[in-house]
Design an enzyme around this catalytic site. Sequence first.
Site, PDB file in Angstrom:
ATOM      1  N   GLY A 113      38.839  20.420  59.598  1.00  0.00           N
ATOM      2  CA  GLY A 113      38.109  19.289  60.151  1.00  0.00           C
ATOM      3  C   GLY A 113      36.970  18.749  59.314  1.00  0.00           C
ATOM      4  N   ASP A 114      36.570  19.464  58.235  1.00  0.00           N
ATOM      5  CA  ASP A 114      35.453  18.974  57.423  1.00  0.00           C
ATOM      6  C   ASP A 114      35.587  19.483  55.989  1.00  0.00           C
ATOM      7  OD1 ASP A 114      33.159  17.515  56.961  1.00  0.00           O
ATOM      8  OD2 ASP A 114      31.788  19.059  57.700  1.00  0.00           O
ATOM      9  N   PHE A 115      36.781  19.292  55.428  1.00  0.00           N
ATOM     10  CA  PHE A 115      37.093  19.767  54.073  1.00  0.00           C
ATOM     11  C   PHE A 115      36.465  18.803  53.077  1.00  0.00           C
ATOM     12  CE2 PHE A 115      39.755  20.626  50.384  1.00  0.00           C
ATOM     13  CZ  PHE A 115      40.078  21.971  50.479  1.00  0.00           C
TER      14      PHE A 115
END
Length: 368
Positions: free
Chosen positions: A223-225
């Site tokens: 979700g937040d790469f």
Amino acid sequence: MAQTEKAEEILEKPHLTEEQAAQLVEGLYGFKVKSLQPLNSYDDLNFYVKVDGSAPWPHGYNLKVMNGTDSKNEDLIEAQNKLMAFLADRGFPVPRVVPNLQGRTMSLEQLLRKDNGSYSHNIVRLLTYIPGTIYHNVPVTHHLAYEAGAFLAKIHEALKDFSHPALHRPDFAWSLKSLPTLEKYLHCLQDTHHQEVNMEIIEAFREKVLPRMDELPQGVMHGDFNDLNVLVEEDPVTPGDYRGCGLLDYGDAIINPYVFDLAIALMYVMSVVKDQITFGGHVVAGFESVRALTPAEWDVLYYCVIARASQSYVLGHYTASIHPQNTEYLMVTAGSVWEFMDMWWGTSKEQVYKQWRDIQQSSLNQSE
């Protein structure tokens, strides 16, 4: 990034001196603190901790004290703990949660607030510290972009066997599914043209992506790469080349279409380089070296990339409006994100994909 479900929620950062943080480590975990230093964090507190004597983890620890709002969602934090353990057990370089003296992976602690003498209640965890350099701090090369894409796809392949009910987050503000809710924050953009462009992006996403959700492979995703959450190390065989060696921050983990995760990675990689579409092509080539995108994923990817940029730009401005003391921190990437949005929205999907296909073909030819 904050894991708070709704953008309107006001997050209160906990207050803790270095001496108090050391006392927490010693009291909860039984370690003797050798050194402790604060780490950058927006709404939580993080400290890098080294301990005296023999410790089961030689690289030190990260003491994480969560803000009071997120501390109320213990089920979600437990899901993140289990997600990290699942990946670590399969050889992925991710933090592990250290059990405290009571054998628990987290505890709710009462901490004195800084200003008014009252108390907050905050979840405290100790995580193993993963050594490495953040992606943001090394020269970005085509090789590193390719490696990042392959790394993300390998994580997706592993996570097909993991699930947790708390990761169904229908109201999560940073889920791409929530993009239409950005409409109510567009007033925070001072430039009318910026408002209009973001409205176009929202409408395109509503038309091109949301009706196809059932066609898209989905499961648990990070979700937040982004370039601040991916750790890299220099390749010992090829000095000057870097490879992924760690993945941090699971606060945005969610069950969603995997293509959303790829779109997030693409937006963050491309928005910090000059030859944006080329670098994006190498990320996609790396991803597809592990798992080919489906036709439906290809159809929506272009719109998902610009959707994440819109989300970052609009929510960044909105959050700055309710946390003016953090405006400088929140707006640090706003300029580069808008430049990327202007470029991407002005380039057709067909142009982008042709360039990406050429890059993939070139990569295949070199590997033969």
